[in-house]
Design a protein around this motif. Structure first.
Motif, PDB file in Angstrom:
ATOM      1  N   LEU A  46      49.245  40.592  45.456  1.00 45.53           N
ATOM      2  CA  LEU A  46      48.303  39.467  45.766  1.00 45.53           C
ATOM      3  C   LEU A  46      46.909  40.349  46.383  1.00 45.53           C
ATOM      4  O   LEU A  46      45.805  39.640  45.728  1.00 45.53           O
ATOM      5  N   ARG A  47      47.068  41.538  46.707  1.00 40.37           N
ATOM      6  CA  ARG A  47      45.754  42.009  47.103  1.00 40.37           C
ATOM      7  C   ARG A  47      45.077  42.396  45.696  1.00 40.37           C
ATOM      8  O   ARG A  47      43.945  42.542  45.617  1.00 40.37           O
ATOM      9  N   GLN A  48      45.985  42.951  44.727  1.00 39.44           N
ATOM     10  CA  GLN A  48      45.348  43.153  43.294  1.00 39.44           C
ATOM     11  C   GLN A  48      44.589  42.170  42.831  1.00 39.44           C
ATOM     12  O   GLN A  48      43.448  42.313  42.289  1.00 39.44           O
ATOM     13  N   ILE A  49      45.261  40.993  42.817  1.00 36.60           N
ATOM     14  CA  ILE A  49      44.730  39.684  42.429  1.00 36.60           C
ATOM     15  C   ILE A  49      43.325  39.270  43.405  1.00 36.60           C
ATOM     16  O   ILE A  49      42.255  39.024  42.554  1.00 36.60           O
ATOM     17  N   GLY A  50      43.320  39.730  44.445  1.00 37.65           N
ATOM     18  CA  GLY A  50      42.209  39.248  45.498  1.00 37.65           C
ATOM     19  C   GLY A  50      40.840  40.168  44.955  1.00 37.65           C
ATOM     20  O   GLY A  50      39.774  39.473  45.096  1.00 37.65           O
ATOM     21  N   VAL A  51      41.108  41.368  44.506  1.00 39.04           N
ATOM     22  CA  VAL A  51      39.939  42.106  44.126  1.00 39.04           C
ATOM     23  C   VAL A  51      39.138  41.217  42.940  1.00 39.04           C
ATOM     24  O   VAL A  51      38.095  41.361  42.856  1.00 39.04           O
ATOM     25  N   PHE A  52      39.813  41.015  41.999  1.00 38.11           N
ATOM     26  CA  PHE A  52      39.448  40.380  40.902  1.00 38.11           C
ATOM     27  C   PHE A  52      38.744  38.967  41.213  1.00 38.11           C
ATOM     28  O   PHE A  52      37.514  38.751  40.550  1.00 38.11           O
ATOM     29  N   ILE A  53      39.090  38.242  42.201  1.00 35.90           N
ATOM     30  CA  ILE A  53      38.643  37.095  42.321  1.00 35.90           C
ATOM     31  C   ILE A  53      37.704  37.166  43.439  1.00 35.90           C
ATOM     32  O   ILE A  53      37.188  36.153  44.010  1.00 35.90           O
TER      33      ILE A  53
END
Length: 107
Positions: A46-53
């Protein structure tokens, strides 16, 4: 969970990140209850996804508990009953509140 990801959750996040991205610049925290290392791996993903968004997660404290390891963490209705876990969760919420206020002061 498939490959340490949650396709329905990921799909919902993706849809909400389409223009206009409702996640952008928002503060967030991740909490999980599961078994083994699944919760920790989901945090990482989820942290990886959060960076992108452009979602801003608090870094500490992290909160994931093994819901299946004694003593019981939840009652039969799904309510958190473990006193230590409740205190740790309060710390997460306080950290998120403090982080939110810092972000708001920067705008």
């Amino acid at each position: 969970m498939i490959d340490h990801s949650y396709p329905p959750l990921k799909n919902a996040i993706d849809w909400a990140s389409r223009p206009p991205n409702v996640w952008a610049t928002k503060p967030a925290a991740i909490v999980s209850a599961g078994g083994g290392f699944g919760g920790a791996r989901s945090h990482y993903h989820l942290r990886q996804i959060g960076v992108f968004i452009d979602l801003h997660f608090i870094n500490k404290p992290e909160f994931y508990i093994n819901a299946f390891q004694p003593p019981a963490k939840f009652d039969s209705d799904g309510n958190l009953i473990d006193a230590e876990a409740k205190e740790r969760l309060k710390a997460v919420v306080q950290s998120l509140k403090d982080f939110t206020l810092r972000l708001q002061q920067g705008n």
